[in-house]
Scaffold this active site. Structure first.
Site, mmCIF file in Angstrom:
data_model
loop_
_atom_site.group_PDB
_atom_site.id
_atom_site.type_symbol
_atom_site.label_atom_id
_atom_site.label_comp_id
_atom_site.label_asym_id
_atom_site.label_seq_id
_atom_site.Cartn_x
_atom_site.Cartn_y
_atom_site.Cartn_z
ATOM 1 N N PRO A 95 4.995 -5.032 -1.094
ATOM 2 C CA PRO A 95 4.943 -3.825 -1.929
ATOM 3 C C PRO A 95 4.703 -4.167 -3.393
ATOM 4 O O PRO A 95 5.125 -5.208 -3.888
ATOM 5 C CB PRO A 95 6.333 -3.218 -1.738
ATOM 6 N N GLY A 96 4.028 -3.280 -4.087
ATOM 7 C CA GLY A 96 3.811 -3.445 -5.520
ATOM 8 C C GLY A 96 4.111 -2.161 -6.252
ATOM 9 O O GLY A 96 5.183 -1.974 -6.811
ATOM 10 N N ARG A 97 3.157 -1.202 -6.180
ATOM 11 C CA ARG A 97 3.302 0.033 -6.964
ATOM 12 C C ARG A 97 4.522 0.840 -6.546
ATOM 13 O O ARG A 97 5.116 1.525 -7.370
ATOM 14 C CB ARG A 97 2.032 0.871 -6.881
ATOM 15 N N CYS B 209 -15.144 2.304 -28.214
ATOM 16 C CA CYS B 209 -16.502 2.839 -28.299
ATOM 17 C C CYS B 209 -17.082 2.968 -26.895
ATOM 18 O O CYS B 209 -18.020 2.261 -26.511
ATOM 19 C CB CYS B 209 -17.369 1.938 -29.177
ATOM 20 N N GLU B 210 -16.495 3.848 -26.105
ATOM 21 C CA GLU B 210 -16.908 4.139 -24.735
ATOM 22 C C GLU B 210 -16.594 5.605 -24.438
ATOM 23 O O GLU B 210 -15.469 6.051 -24.643
ATOM 24 C CB GLU B 210 -16.141 3.268 -23.719
ATOM 25 N N GLY C 46 0.768 -1.230 0.000
ATOM 26 C CA GLY C 46 0.000 0.000 0.000
ATOM 27 C C GLY C 46 0.797 1.277 0.000
ATOM 28 O O GLY C 46 0.218 2.376 -0.073
ATOM 29 N N ARG D 59 -6.599 2.462 -15.215
ATOM 30 C CA ARG D 59 -6.656 3.239 -13.979
ATOM 31 C C ARG D 59 -7.368 4.595 -14.112
ATOM 32 O O ARG D 59 -8.159 4.953 -13.241
ATOM 33 C CB ARG D 59 -5.253 3.439 -13.403
#
Length: 451
Positions: free
Chosen positions: A293-295, A374-375, A255, A331
């Site tokens: 940990p990641g990000r 197409c969004e 986190g 994201r």
């Protein structure tokens, strides 16, 4: 910008010119810096060295095998949340004892695989060893893992280790979708339920409940929520000890933030400065610390390269239409997240000094950076001040190394992008771009089955 920098107005990753790279690989393409991955891992390891933690990289943040292999060689373990991530961690050469398995929905086959059994996931012979720790999310999950462990003849010292995930009811002050430490989440159990959990399962012979796991959310851009959560968890450990239960493993989760804008997140040393004093004495008394940990390792180690297809005006709005969209980087559309976006080739007056929503440079024009889907929700940035761009220009989306490629999809039948790992003056294709044949392979080659 760590190891992504402009040279004479052209963006480079380490010693590789990204304009030249994109001309070879095509776009969209994710590019990762080996030097940045290594730097961020080492900063974290050094900051928390007093706790001698097992640092398990969060595979869900960036699951490419080459990235996992690089971090594994540095000594990292892996935090996995599915059988597929478990397979990736093992294929990357990470020893099973350095793998921690989290997630609320572990299947029976995945559990057997994690315990070193065969199951239905086609484990290789060299994988017949149990992982280090199961993070437990609920009573039924504990019972299921214990029953499977028993069926495999595992008990006593050979039984797997479990760490119960607890929710300390702390507000991490992050997005609602990534807040996981409050009582009202699908993850883990509250503190009162945790006490009852140990009384019920703390003596099980087939799944050793000797750990606690806490993960309050991500990204947490302040230190205090971690301090508050740990204080509550340490109080629980002391209460359990008073009842005769030993907690010898504490998984701090992950986190920690990343600098999506320059200087936005505390440094690893800032987090450690608040956390280490709470745990140092307990570690000296035998408490094992795990981190996930990641990000904080991967986010700023990667950029997404995308090519401008069209520049159009509609009413008072300017749109920069690119070949990457929410299918490539989810994201912004999912969380409203900010990613710094800038051309890979700019005039001297437009070389950015930092990542910010408005770099404060002359001659910028406000535009929405959007994708080909197409969004209406298909965008990478809205109302963003940018230098003038034209069809064919290359844009770089920064801080895209975490939860970029891992969340990419084939929506609108767009093939998945390529991935490149840079090491100094060497660039290696670590995932080839998908083709239309890849898109259709599972349908065209499927066998007829009776339904």
């Amino acid at each position: 910008m760590d190891h992504f920098h402009y040279r004479d107005g052209r963006l480079a990753c380490e010693d590789i010119d990204l304009g030249t790279l994109a001309a070879t690989t095509g776009t969209p393409t994710y590019v990762y810096s080996s030097a940045t991955l290594s730097l961020h891992y080492r900063r974290l390891a050094e900051a928390f060295a007093a706790l001698r933690p097992m640092i398990c990289f969060s595979v869900k943040s960036c699951p490419n095998l080459a990235v996992l292999g690089l971090l594994g060689e540095l000594g990292a373990g892996m935090d996995v949340v599915s059988g597929g991530e478990l397979r990736r961690a093992r294929m990357a050469g990470v020893p099973p004892e350095r793998i921690v398995y989290a997630g609320v929905g572990k299947t029976d086959a995945e559990i057997r695989e994690a315990l070193g059994g065969t199951g239905s996931l086609n484990a290789h012979p060299h994988e017949r060893r149990s992982i280090g720790v199961f993070n437990i999310e609920s009573e039924p999950e504990f019972q299921t893992i214990a029953a499977i462990s028993k069926s495999m003849g595992l008990s006593g010292g050979s039984a797997p280790v479990a760490a119960l995930r607890v929710n300390p009811d702390v507000d991490p002050k992050t997005h609602a979708y990534t807040t996981t430490g409050k009582k009202e989440t699908k993850f883990g159990v509250d503190l009162e339920r945790a006490r009852a959990f140990f009384r019920r399962f703390g003596r099980d012979q087939h799944l050793r409940l000797t750990g606690l796991h806490v993960h309050i959310g991500s990204p947490v851009m302040e230190v205090q929520p971690f301090v508050e959560a740990l204080s509550k968890v340490l109080g629980l450990i002391d209460e359990l000890a008073g009842e005769g239960y030993t907690v010898d493993t504490l998984d701090l989760g992950g986190g920690f933030g990343a600098d999506y804008t320059t200087g936005a997140s505390p440094a690893a040393a800032d987090y450690a400065g608040a956390i280490v004093p709470l745990l140092r004495d307990r570690v000296e008394q035998g408490l094992r610390i795990i981190m996930e940990p990641g990000r904080t390792i991967a986010a700023n180690a990667g950029v997404l390269l995308t090519r401008v297809l069209y520049v159009k005006e509609s009413g008072a709005k300017k749109f920069i239409v690119c070949d990457a969209g929410m299918n490539t980087l989810m994201r912004p559309a999912l969380y409203g997240s900010f990613h710094f976006i800038w051309p890979a080739d700019v005039a001297p007056q437009h070389v950015p000094e930092s990542r910010a929503a408005d770099p404060g440079l002359p001659g910028l024009e406000s535009a929405d950076v959007v994708g080909p889907l197409c969004e209406t929700g298909d965008f990478l940035a809205k109302d963003r001040p940018l230098p003038p761009v034209a069809r064919g220009d290359l844009l770089a989306v920064f801080s895209a190394g975490a939860y970029g490629m891992s969340m990419a999809s084939r929506y609108n039948s767009h093939p998945l992008p390529a991935e490149v790992l840079v090491d100094g003056a060497h660039a290696r294709l670590v995932r080839r771009r998908e083709t239309y044949d890849d898109l259709l392979a599972h349908e065209v080659d499927a066998e007829s089955v009776g339904l």
